[in-house]
Design a protein around this motif. Structure first.
Motif, short mmCIF file in Angstrom:
data_model
loop_
_atom_site.label_atom_id
_atom_site.label_comp_id
_atom_site.label_asym_id
_atom_site.label_seq_id
_atom_site.Cartn_x
_atom_site.Cartn_y
_atom_site.Cartn_z
N LYS A 120 -1.03 1.18 -5.01
CA LYS A 120 -0.02 0.23 -4.56
C LYS A 120 1.32 0.58 -5.19
O LYS A 120 1.38 1.01 -6.34
CB LYS A 120 -0.39 -1.20 -4.97
CG LYS A 120 -1.84 -1.60 -4.73
CD LYS A 120 -2.19 -1.62 -3.27
CE LYS A 120 -3.62 -2.08 -3.08
NZ LYS A 120 -4.38 -1.30 -2.17
N ASP A 160 0.87 -1.18 0.00
CA ASP A 160 0.00 0.00 0.00
C ASP A 160 0.90 1.22 0.00
O ASP A 160 1.96 1.22 0.60
CB ASP A 160 -0.82 0.08 1.29
CG ASP A 160 -1.91 -0.94 1.36
OD1 ASP A 160 -1.59 -2.12 1.21
OD2 ASP A 160 -3.06 -0.56 1.59
N TRP A 199 -4.15 -4.75 -5.90
CA TRP A 199 -3.17 -5.81 -5.60
C TRP A 199 -2.92 -6.63 -6.86
O TRP A 199 -1.79 -6.98 -7.18
CB TRP A 199 -3.68 -6.72 -4.48
CG TRP A 199 -3.78 -6.05 -3.15
CD1 TRP A 199 -4.93 -5.75 -2.47
CD2 TRP A 199 -2.71 -5.58 -2.32
NE1 TRP A 199 -4.63 -5.11 -1.28
CE2 TRP A 199 -3.27 -5.01 -1.17
CE3 TRP A 199 -1.33 -5.59 -2.46
CZ2 TRP A 199 -2.51 -4.46 -0.15
CZ3 TRP A 199 -0.56 -5.03 -1.45
CH2 TRP A 199 -1.14 -4.48 -0.30
#
Length: 117
Positions: A71, A63, A97
């Motif tokens: 990200k 993060d 992600w």
């Protein structure tokens, strides 16, 4: 409990990780591990042991500081330092992600050559 539940990552991305013989690992936050505590991490590794991510990791996604909207991606860049490939930040940011993990896999493919099914 792991910082990120990797079972919630899109199955297609997890399949791409597995096709390369790699694993997704998200270790528990630990105040003594040296990781920033306002970040969560998903490591792409050659070994599923969360205590070994520093030695078997081919890259990771985290993060952004205090942000869960983007990200940061670090991946092996193919250069060698003391016998190990070095990790470099991939320019730009990813919004998920899954996107970050696929970026790590692209770098892995470039560094390691084509993988076999």
């Amino acid at each position: 409990m792991a910082d990120v539940d990797v079972s919630q990552i899109d199955q297609r991305v997890r399949d791409q990780v597995a096709r390369r013989g790699l694993f997704l690992v998200s270790p528990d936050s630990n105040p003594t591990d040296g990781l920033a505590h306002d970040q969560r991490y998903v490591f792409v590794c050659k070994d599923p042991d969360p205590d070994d991510v520093g030695f078997t990791g081919v890259g990771h996604v985290s993060d952004g500081r205090r942000s869960q909207t983007y990200k940061l991606v670090f991946a092996m860049d193919g250069t060698f330092s003391m016998g190990s490939p070095s990790r470099s930040q991939v320019p730009g940011v990813c919004m998920s992600w899954e996107q970050g993990i696929m970026t790590v896999l692209e770098a892995f493919d470039r560094w390691s050559g084509p993988y076999r099914d």
